[in-house]
Design a protein around this motif. Structure first.
Motif, PDB file in Angstrom:
ATOM      1  N   GLN A 426      51.707  46.713  38.752  1.00 29.32           N
ATOM      2  CA  GLN A 426      50.466  46.090  38.312  1.00 29.32           C
ATOM      3  C   GLN A 426      49.537  47.119  37.672  1.00 29.32           C
ATOM      4  O   GLN A 426      48.919  46.876  36.651  1.00 29.32           O
ATOM      5  N   GLU A 427      49.414  48.273  38.335  1.00 28.21           N
ATOM      6  CA  GLU A 427      48.557  49.317  37.778  1.00 28.21           C
ATOM      7  C   GLU A 427      49.413  50.321  37.031  1.00 28.21           C
ATOM      8  O   GLU A 427      50.488  50.664  37.477  1.00 28.21           O
ATOM      9  N   PRO A 428      48.920  50.836  35.921  1.00 31.93           N
ATOM     10  CA  PRO A 428      49.749  51.754  35.113  1.00 31.93           C
ATOM     11  C   PRO A 428      49.805  53.136  35.730  1.00 31.93           C
ATOM     12  O   PRO A 428      49.143  54.054  35.278  1.00 31.93           O
ATOM     13  N   GLY A 485      45.824  49.773  27.968  1.00 36.84           N
ATOM     14  CA  GLY A 485      46.921  48.911  27.548  1.00 36.84           C
ATOM     15  C   GLY A 485      48.143  49.727  27.163  1.00 36.84           C
ATOM     16  O   GLY A 485      49.276  49.366  27.468  1.00 36.84           O
ATOM     17  N   GLN A 488      49.951  50.931  30.182  1.00 37.68           N
ATOM     18  CA  GLN A 488      50.743  49.898  30.829  1.00 37.68           C
ATOM     19  C   GLN A 488      52.014  49.630  30.066  1.00 37.68           C
ATOM     20  O   GLN A 488      53.061  49.415  30.664  1.00 37.68           O
ATOM     21  N   ASP A 507      53.042  41.441  37.226  1.00 37.67           N
ATOM     22  CA  ASP A 507      51.916  41.057  36.399  1.00 37.67           C
ATOM     23  C   ASP A 507      52.005  41.461  34.931  1.00 37.67           C
ATOM     24  O   ASP A 507      51.445  42.463  34.507  1.00 37.67           O
ATOM     25  N   THR A 509      50.713  39.832  32.686  1.00 38.53           N
ATOM     26  CA  THR A 509      49.439  39.561  32.035  1.00 38.53           C
ATOM     27  C   THR A 509      48.566  40.803  31.997  1.00 38.53           C
ATOM     28  O   THR A 509      47.741  40.974  31.111  1.00 38.53           O
ATOM     29  N   ALA A 510      48.770  41.707  32.967  1.00 41.41           N
ATOM     30  CA  ALA A 510      47.982  42.931  32.965  1.00 41.41           C
ATOM     31  C   ALA A 510      48.466  43.884  31.872  1.00 41.41           C
ATOM     32  O   ALA A 510      47.726  44.718  31.392  1.00 41.41           O
ATOM     33  N   SER A 511      49.739  43.774  31.502  1.00 41.09           N
ATOM     34  CA  SER A 511      50.293  44.754  30.565  1.00 41.09           C
ATOM     35  C   SER A 511      50.244  44.298  29.120  1.00 41.09           C
ATOM     36  O   SER A 511      50.076  45.102  28.218  1.00 41.09           O
ATOM     37  N   ASP A 513      49.285  41.331  26.002  1.00 42.70           N
ATOM     38  CA  ASP A 513      48.632  40.094  25.572  1.00 42.70           C
ATOM     39  C   ASP A 513      49.724  39.120  25.132  1.00 42.70           C
ATOM     40  O   ASP A 513      50.894  39.472  25.040  1.00 42.70           O
ATOM     41  N   HIS A 538      49.934  35.228  35.032  1.00 43.43           N
ATOM     42  CA  HIS A 538      48.860  34.248  35.184  1.00 43.43           C
ATOM     43  C   HIS A 538      48.629  33.487  33.897  1.00 43.43           C
ATOM     44  O   HIS A 538      47.605  32.847  33.726  1.00 43.43           O
TER      45      HIS A 538
END
Lengths: 587, 584
Positions: A426-428, A485, A488, A507, A509-511, A513, A538
């Motif tokens: 989730q976090e880069p 971005g 990620q 996730d 969506t976090a990485s 668009d 999401h």
């Protein structure tokens, strides 16, 4: 006390040869130091003899020179013993290195429960501050113990010399000794407590420093720089208090100690002086005693210092051992069975997971096809990341098992299983080093084609090309040369470069668009056609790329099926999906 | 940054003297006790000499006891004074470094954001913590021994001088010579100590990274690699330290040999004939040798203390480097109070983080007060940079950012930021509980206000008092990613800003929760301005103006319906986001 001594002995075993040399040097060093006053006694007595009996010595200086040769020999011994402190320091550094390496390795074997209990700052402190320099563990294992040993041997040799000179005087001057030991013991415990408090305060501050510096954008954006200091002031003040208490106690102990040992010197002056006046001992002996007892203060101080610093070091040792002893569920993977070359099935069999008395997953039994793309959906806090952690073995379920290719994960060679996976967090989380190094993190020997394919699929190839240093660009923690971005997407490339059989995307969506997500799936079809994926998203548009959906309900039950199947089957799912459609229709 | 010995001293003194002046009472008391202790240490050889020369030969028990009593007195007082000096000076030292640490920390909070972009956090922490500790030892053991021993040395010279000027010189000259030669040695060795400190920071840095990223390391099965790297750095430090240690102690060993053996032998050779022929007494020899023996360790310690002082100076320099960092310029000089009643304008803005690597190229747009602007575009197009500039974190190289017509560089930045509420992609947690995380320790914001905003963002479960007091662990393992988002949202809300700036904040929240947020957002944003880097169609549809960026330039701007028609890339984005959303 026992477990600490055992621990020390085990550490020493690691440096056996060095310890033996230390013992040897310690003895030489002690011998040399007691030789000087003895030699001095000889000179004084000789000089007195010469001045009192001039006729006995036709060539007085010759006698003096003879003694001086002796002095020279002792001096040479001193030179050899001179490397003793250097050697001791070397041993300290070896311990430091050994400890840090080993306990870092222990940390690398822990599961996620460990990392939620211990903050990074605290762990870093334990591997640095608790080990390095005086009076921490590494120092104690070498210098700490050996200085005390040196002092002990010195005192023994001193006593032998003193007894040889005059037994009575020796006994008179030794009376204070038992008192010292008794007084000393009373104060020990208090010191240990204060020391532990202090260490905790230090860890806490390092934690807070780290968190604060990491969040500087937020602090500044909300113009809270001044307000924020309030918390730090409190922590600093607390530390100052614990430190002062510690210092004062130390100083008081030293004071008591010095007074008691001064009594010994006073005893020499009075009794020895009397004996000298009465002619029972020579002046040289009187001086020798005086010198020895003067020399004895420091070695004597070193002895309780051993216990004091030992107590302090024990606290640090406990902090290290706490790391080692903290249970890790990763140990349950003792299996040897190879999962084979291909991943056929991933199955969750009656998985239950409870956290903090809350049931996160209830009786989950689903089968994931590693060739398919499976989308993981669910509301906030329903445990999507937790499911992934259980799947990969990072977290132990309360009951149930994960079966890979039909074999329980505990039985498998888990490392082989992990090599088949690619994981995008989730976090880069990236590391210091270049872009190239980071992408190659899990595949140092990847081919250039694989590297290129990974970058292309992650939708970052062009941007890397445009960076001034290209893929040699250095990634600093929170570097501004690479955007969030971009970082990620680099983690995506990192996961893909080793051509995993199954990709886990916590996730998407976090990485990415929506646009880049589409490109990703297109590129996946092209470069990694056989790679399936488990994707957390999401974004409703991801559904179109998924073969199956896993939906986590609020009550901890899990449904699996195609989008159409779930729409028909479950109202909560309908509601979940419809919310967005409705919402967008409103505008 | 290269520093030599002189710079270190100058810097350190400049740093220390204000503190010493302020705590002058403690400091002078400490000095006085040191002086007295040194005097006491000088006296007992003289007593001994008397006993040896007078009491014993004259078999005078009374005289001997008299002097013995004197000895007792001196020893008792000196012991007490030693205690006092340690306690006093330690207090002083602690007070000073506690304040120093606080000062450094507060200063770092004020330093521009760009500094933190380049600096590993572990290194910063190592500096503030470890270097301060080095400075502290300067006050406890160090200065006590250093100054005390210098005083002792001076005292010896005086006492010997009173007996015989020749003797005093005989003592002084070789020792001064020795000290000078070792002074040269230290100049050589101090650079190694600095290197060792740097290696230590490196280790702390690397450890921080790897421990934070351990889940990644594990899941990629890279424990061995990471351990090997850690080993490499750790053993580099060990080798350097060992080399330095051997140098240091080797020279020290030689020094002890020179004093204890060579010098002592010389003294005996010179004095023996004079004693034999009666010029000097044995007591004189005793005084001489006692002083020499007593000065050996203090002299070695003097040199070792000097080394430690050097190390402390190096640490002070490192700390001063932090304090010298230019503070962020809040432009309080002209104290122009920012207003935001009309609009914010980006006028031909060009911006680069590093020389000529343009991230924004000729960007111009307006944000009218009360409007909601969406910023969309592919990653790396300059959106995050744009909002960083809006917060005043960096200065633009060309063009200007105007707030109600006034250049942002002229405005009081702090006051401007008070009008902003920022929600970022990376959710940072602060040490402490939920309450403090939401209000960032700003005690002007009441717990009730925090509660209200928590409820407003649908994070009701945190609004209960026990939940608000709940300590958050660093990785937020006890709350999920989505819940962390909600907290950062509540944070923006509770500050009641005029301009809300959001960077993809809602992208990790599921649609159900997001829908609820959008609902309450509507309430919050009424009468406020918002700039949102949007990744979700929902925020974009509500925007009064959408700015589509690519490659640091604005490709198109307008309302959704217009952009669908005129900008094909935008249309593509919408198509993907919501199948059917592009068909109107």
């Amino acid at each position: 006390m026992n477990k600490h001594i055992l621990w020390i002995l085990q550490e020493w075993k690691q440096q056996k040869k060095f310890i033996l040399i230390m013992v040897f040097l310690t003895v030489i060093s002690a011998l040399v130091s007691i030789a000087y006053p003895y030699m001095f006694k000889i000179i004084i007595d000789k000089l007195k003899d010469i001045t009192d009996n001039v006729n006995k010595y036709p060539e007085p200086m010759k006698e003096v020179y003879r003694i001086l040769w002796l002095l020279g020999a002792i001096g040479l011994g001193q030179l050899i013993a001179g490397i003793y402190p250097a050697f001791r320091a070397w041993v300290n550094y070896r311990f430091e290195f050994g400890l840090r390496t080993r306990y870092f390795r222990y940390i690398s074997e822990k599961d996620s429960r460990f990392f939620s209990k211990f903050r990074t700052g605290d762990l870093v402190t334990r591997l640095t501050n608790d080990i390095t320099d005086f009076p921490k563990i590494a120092w104690f294992l070498g210098s700490g113990i050996f200085r005390a040993f040196n002092s002990f041997i010195t005192i023994i040799f001193m006593l032998i010399a003193m007894f040889k000179l005059n037994a009575h005087l020796t006994i008179y001057s030794l009376i204070p000794l038992p008192i010292m030991l008794v007084v000393f013991y009373f104060v020990m415990k208090s010191l240990q407590e204060r020391y532990a408090n202090n260490q905790r305060a230090i860890s806490k501050i390092n934690d807070q420093l780290e968190m604060s510096f990491s969040a500087i954008h937020i602090i500044k954006a909300f113009a809270c720089e001044d307000k924020y200091n309030r918390f730090f002031d409190t922590a600093l003040e607390h530390r100052r208090q614990t430190e002062i208490k510690l210092i004062q106690l130390n100083a008081t102990i030293m004071l008591l100690w010095e007074y008691i040992s001064y009594f010994a010197q006073i005893a020499v002056i009075i009794f020895g002086g009397m004996m000298a006046v009465k002619g029972e001992i020579t002046i040289g002996t009187f001086m020798a005693f005086y010198t020895y007892l003067g020399m004895m203060i420091y070695p004597l101080l070193d002895l309780p210092q051993l216990f004091l610093s030992g107590k302090q070091a024990f606290v640090n040792m406990d902090r290290l051992e706490e790391i080692r002893e903290y249970p890790t569920s990763l140990e349950r993977f003792r299996g040897d069975i190879s999962p084979g070359k291909e991943l056929h099935s991933i199955e969750l069999d009656k998985i239950n997971f409870t956290y903090d008395a809350q049931a996160i997953f209830k009786d989950v039994s689903i089968k994931i096809d590693p060739h398919e793309r499976t989308l993981l959906l669910g509301a906030v806090g329903t445990g999507k990341t937790t499911l992934i952690e259980i799947l990969t073995g990072m977290l132990k379920p309360t009951s149930g098992s994960i079966n890979i290719n039909g074999i329980a994960l505990e039985m498998l060679n888990r490392k082989e299983f992990l090599e088949m996976l690619g994981y995008v967090p989730q976090e880069p989380l990236l590391f210091a080093g270049s872009v190239h190094e980071n992408v190659h993190f899990a595949a140092k020997k990847a081919s250039v084609e694989d590297y290129k394919a990974a970058l292309l699929t992650a939708q970052i190839a062009d941007e890397v090309g445009q960076m001034e240093d290209g893929d040699e660009t250095d990634l600093q923690q929170r570097g501004s040369n690479v955007s969030g971005g971009q970082k990620q997407r680099l983690t995506i490339a990192r996961a893909l470069i080793r051509k995993p059989q199954f990709l886990i995307f916590d996730d998407i969506t976090a990485s990415l668009d929506a646009q880049n997500e589409m490109k990703l799936w297109e590129a996946m079809n092209k470069y990694y056609p056989a790679t399936g994926a488990l994707v957390v998203s999401h974004r409703i548009s991801t559904i179109q790329y998924a073969d199956k959906i896993i939906f986590i309900k609020e009550n901890g039950k899990v449904l699996m099926g195609t989008h159409k199947e779930l729409l028909k089957l479950d109202e909560e799912y309908r509601h979940f999906v419809a919310e967005i459609e409705d919402y967008h229709k409103k505008d | 940054m290269k520093s030599n010995k002189n710079t270190n001293i100058k810097v350190s003194l400049r740093l220390l003297i204000p503190y010493l002046l302020r705590e002058w009472r403690l400091f002078s008391l400490g000095l006085v006790t040191m002086l007295l202790v040194s005097v006491a240490k000088l006296i007992d050889p003289l007593i001994l000499a008397h006993v040896v020369d007078v009491s014993v030969p004259q078999a005078d028990t009374g005289d001997m006891l008299h002097y013995a009593g004197l000895f007792v007195g001196v020893v008792m007082i000196s012991g007490f004074l030693t205690w006092a000096q340690i306690v006093l000076l330690s207090r002083l030292g602690l007070r000073i470094i506690t304040e120093l640490k606080g000062r450094v920390f507060k200063h770092l909070m004020k330093v521009p954001v760009s500094f933190f972009d380049k600096r590993p956090v572990g290194d910063l922490i190592a500096r503030v913590e470890n270097d301060s500790e080095r400075i502290r030892t300067l006050f406890s053991d160090l200065s006590v021994r250093l100054i005390g021993n210098i005083l002792f040395f001076i005292g010896i010279v005086i006492v010997l001088g009173m007996r015989s000027k020749a003797m005093a010189l005989g003592f002084l000259i070789p020792l001064v010579f020795l000290s000078l030669s070792f002074g040269l040695f230290f100049r050589y060795i101090v650079k190694f100590y600095r290197q060792v400190r740097e290696r230590y920071s490196q280790i702390a840095s690397l450890l921080t990274e790897y421990i934070q990223g351990m889940p990644i390391v594990q899941i990629f099965n890279r424990e061995k690699d990471v351990i090997a790297r850690m080993d490499k750095v750790s053993s580099a430090k060990m080798r350097l330290e060992t080399k330095t240690g051997f140098l240091e102690y080797g020279v020290q060993g030689f020094f002890i040999f020179v004093v204890n053996t060579a010098l002592l032998g010389l003294v005996i050779v010179m004095l023996a004939p004079k004693i034999i022929d009666g010029t000097y007494t044995i007591g004189t020899l005793i005084i001489f040798t006692q002083y020499i023996m007593r000065i050996t360790w203090p002299l070695i310690q003097l040199l070792e203390n000097l080394m430690q002082v050097q190390r402390s100076f190096v640490s002070m320099t490192r700390i001063q480097e932090l304090l010298d960092l230019p503070k962020e310029d809040y432009h309080t000089g002209e104290n122009i109070v920012p207003t935001f009643e009309h609009e914010i304008e980006f006028k031909n803005v060009w911006f680069a983080y590093e020389e000529d690597k343009w991230v924004l190229r000729d960007v111009s747009f307006k944000i009218p007060s009360g409007s909601q602007i969406a910023l969309v575009g592919p990653s790396g197009s300059g959106k995050t940079t744009t909002i960083s500039l809006l917060c005043g974190f960096y200065q633009v190289q060309k063009g200007s950012i105007l707030i109600d017509g006034i250049d942002i560089n002229k405005l009081n930045l702090k006051k401007w930021r008070q009008k902003i509420g920022l929600i970022l992609q990376d959710i940072f947690l602060f040490p402490g509980n939920v309450l403090e995380n939401v209000r960032i320790y700003n005690d002007h914001i009441t717990p009730a206000a925090v509660q209200r905003s928590l409820v407003a963002v649908q994070a009701r479960k945190f609004a209960e008092p026990e939940q608000m007091e709940k300590e958050l662990s660093e990785r937020g393992q006890n709350i999920s990613q989505g819940e962390r988002q909600l907290l950062s949202f509540a944070r923006a809300m509770v500050y009641d800003p005029e301009l809300v700036i959001m960077d993809e904040a809602t992208s990790s929240i599921d649609s159900v929760t997001e829908a609820k947020i959008q609902h309450s957002m509507k309430t919050l944003l009424t009468g406020k301005t918002a700039m949102i880097i949007a990744h979700r169609l929902s925020s974009v549809l509500k925007a009064d103006n959408i700015i589509y960026m690519e490659d640091g330039k604005i490709s198109a701007a307008g309302r959704h319906e217009q952009l669908i028609k005129i900008c094909p890339e935008y249309k593509n984005l919408v198509k993907l986001q919501f199948p059917g959303g592009a068909d109107e």
